[in-house]
Design a protein around this motif. Structure first.
Motif, mmCIF file in Angstrom:
data_model
loop_
_atom_site.group_PDB
_atom_site.id
_atom_site.type_symbol
_atom_site.label_atom_id
_atom_site.label_comp_id
_atom_site.label_asym_id
_atom_site.label_seq_id
_atom_site.Cartn_x
_atom_site.Cartn_y
_atom_site.Cartn_z
ATOM 1 N N GLY A 148 0.797 -1.267 0.029
ATOM 2 C CA GLY A 148 -0.139 0.101 -0.030
ATOM 3 C C GLY A 148 0.968 1.278 -0.032
ATOM 4 N N ILE A 149 0.240 2.430 0.202
ATOM 5 C CA ILE A 149 0.794 3.766 0.487
ATOM 6 C C ILE A 149 1.627 3.857 1.548
ATOM 7 C CG2 ILE A 149 -0.762 4.671 -1.567
ATOM 8 C CD1 ILE A 149 -2.049 6.066 0.913
ATOM 9 N N LEU A 150 2.386 4.828 1.552
ATOM 10 C CA LEU A 150 3.405 5.076 3.098
ATOM 11 C C LEU A 150 2.195 5.900 3.730
ATOM 12 C CD1 LEU A 150 6.806 6.207 1.784
ATOM 13 C CD2 LEU A 150 6.194 4.061 3.020
ATOM 14 N N LEU A 151 2.566 5.593 5.222
ATOM 15 C CA LEU A 151 1.842 6.660 6.156
ATOM 16 C C LEU A 151 2.520 7.969 6.078
ATOM 17 C CD1 LEU A 151 1.836 4.292 9.262
ATOM 18 C CD2 LEU A 151 -0.188 4.900 7.827
ATOM 19 N N ALA A 189 10.152 -6.460 -0.568
ATOM 20 C CA ALA A 189 9.039 -5.446 -1.158
ATOM 21 C C ALA A 189 9.579 -5.075 -2.459
ATOM 22 C CB ALA A 189 8.565 -4.648 -0.282
ATOM 23 N N TYR A 190 8.615 -4.518 -3.118
ATOM 24 C CA TYR A 190 9.160 -3.647 -4.392
ATOM 25 C C TYR A 190 8.033 -2.620 -4.547
ATOM 26 C CZ TYR A 190 5.176 -6.151 -6.951
ATOM 27 O OH TYR A 190 3.978 -6.586 -7.250
ATOM 28 N N VAL A 191 8.618 -1.454 -5.297
ATOM 29 C CA VAL A 191 7.619 -0.448 -5.735
ATOM 30 C C VAL A 191 6.978 -0.776 -7.167
ATOM 31 C CG1 VAL A 191 7.580 1.928 -5.771
ATOM 32 C CG2 VAL A 191 8.908 0.907 -4.047
ATOM 33 N N ASP A 192 5.997 -0.401 -7.503
ATOM 34 C CA ASP A 192 5.641 -0.673 -8.805
ATOM 35 C C ASP A 192 5.903 0.558 -9.519
ATOM 36 O OD1 ASP A 192 3.449 1.000 -8.105
ATOM 37 O OD2 ASP A 192 1.928 -0.745 -8.017
#
Length: 260
Positions: A193-196, A253-256
């Motif tokens: 998901g997105i970062l806080l 993890a990875y970032v899309d």
């Protein structure tokens, strides 16, 4: 056997004086005030790690860590308020319950039903009796609720959401639980998901190089909610952070392409 008695209120009863007159007399207690820098560096709580990578370590949580983390939670869970009724079943000496079962409910003006430990029947009976609507739990509790037939005797319909943390909750268990009770579970453990707010993240290779989109590597995070370090353990603290202050999470993890 001497039994200590604390008398609350302002009146003396049968020779017992109110506790505040004995403990603080007539003196006015000055509130503790920290500057921003002091709040950033002053340890508020000492919670211990689970010891999964060795001996348990004292995790120093600062005042800024606590305030930031609570702000992040409230920003996401905007439905929390004085109408909310929480279940307080997790150990308050763990950071998870300390923030969510103690501080969060105080800030929201909510109610917490505190249990001394987890007993599945008492747990369910309290949900039905007090109309508890938010529960912070761990996967073993979810598993017991699925497996124990006594749960079906109680009305759990007041529960709007369960937050599961501490360790990962498997998809199959989550699916079975929702099928049985129609109660959604939000996972507070994992890396998606997105970062806080106020958080930064990067994905690095085994060599410590930053990786581009769609390349799996170790997730590293930095922000004002990250612990100060380990108590009296400089080596472990230094090993937990890189030179830029990013915490090694150990998560892959990875970032899309959209930055998620």
């Amino acid at each position: 056997m001497n039994v200590p008695i604390l008398l609350f209120g302002d009146k003396e009863i049968n020779g017992y004086k109110p506790y505040h007159s004995e403990l603080i007399k007539e003196y006015e207690i000055e509130p503790v005030v920290y500057t921003q820098e002091e709040a950033k560096t002053t340890t508020a709580y000492l919670c211990y790690s689970s010891g999964t990578t060795g001996k348990q370590k004292g995790v120093e949580i600062t005042h800024r860590n606590v305030v930031t983390n609570l702000t992040q939670i409230i920003n996401i869970e905007q439905d929390f308020g004085s109408h909310s009724i929480f279940m307080g079943v997790l150990p308050f000496y763990h950071n998870y319950a300390l923030l969510c079962s103690v501080h969060l409910t105080l800030i929201c003006g909510a109610t917490t039903i505190v249990l001394p430990d987890f007993d599945v029947e008492i747990f369910c009976r309290c949900i039905e009796k007090y109309k508890i609507n938010y529960i912070h739990a761990v996967p073993p509790i979810i598993l017991r609720l699925v497996k124990d037939p006594i749960v079906r005797k109680y009305d759990l319909s007041s529960v709007k959401m369960i937050v599961s943390g501490a360790v990962s909750l498997g998809y199959e268990l989550e699916r079975v639980f929702f099928t049985l009770f129609r109660i959604p579970i939000k996972q507070a453990f994992g890396s998606c998901g997105i970062l806080l707010q106020s958080m930064e993240a990067k994905i690095i290779s085994d060599d410590g190089d930053d990786l581009g989109p769609n390349k799996p590597g170790e997730l590293c995070v930095r922000g004002p909610n990250i612990m100060k370090g380990y108590l009296n353990n400089r080596d472990a603290t230094n090993a937990a952070f890189d030179k830029d202050g990013f915490l090694y999470t150990g998560d892959i993890a990875y970032v899309d392409d959209q930055g998620l």
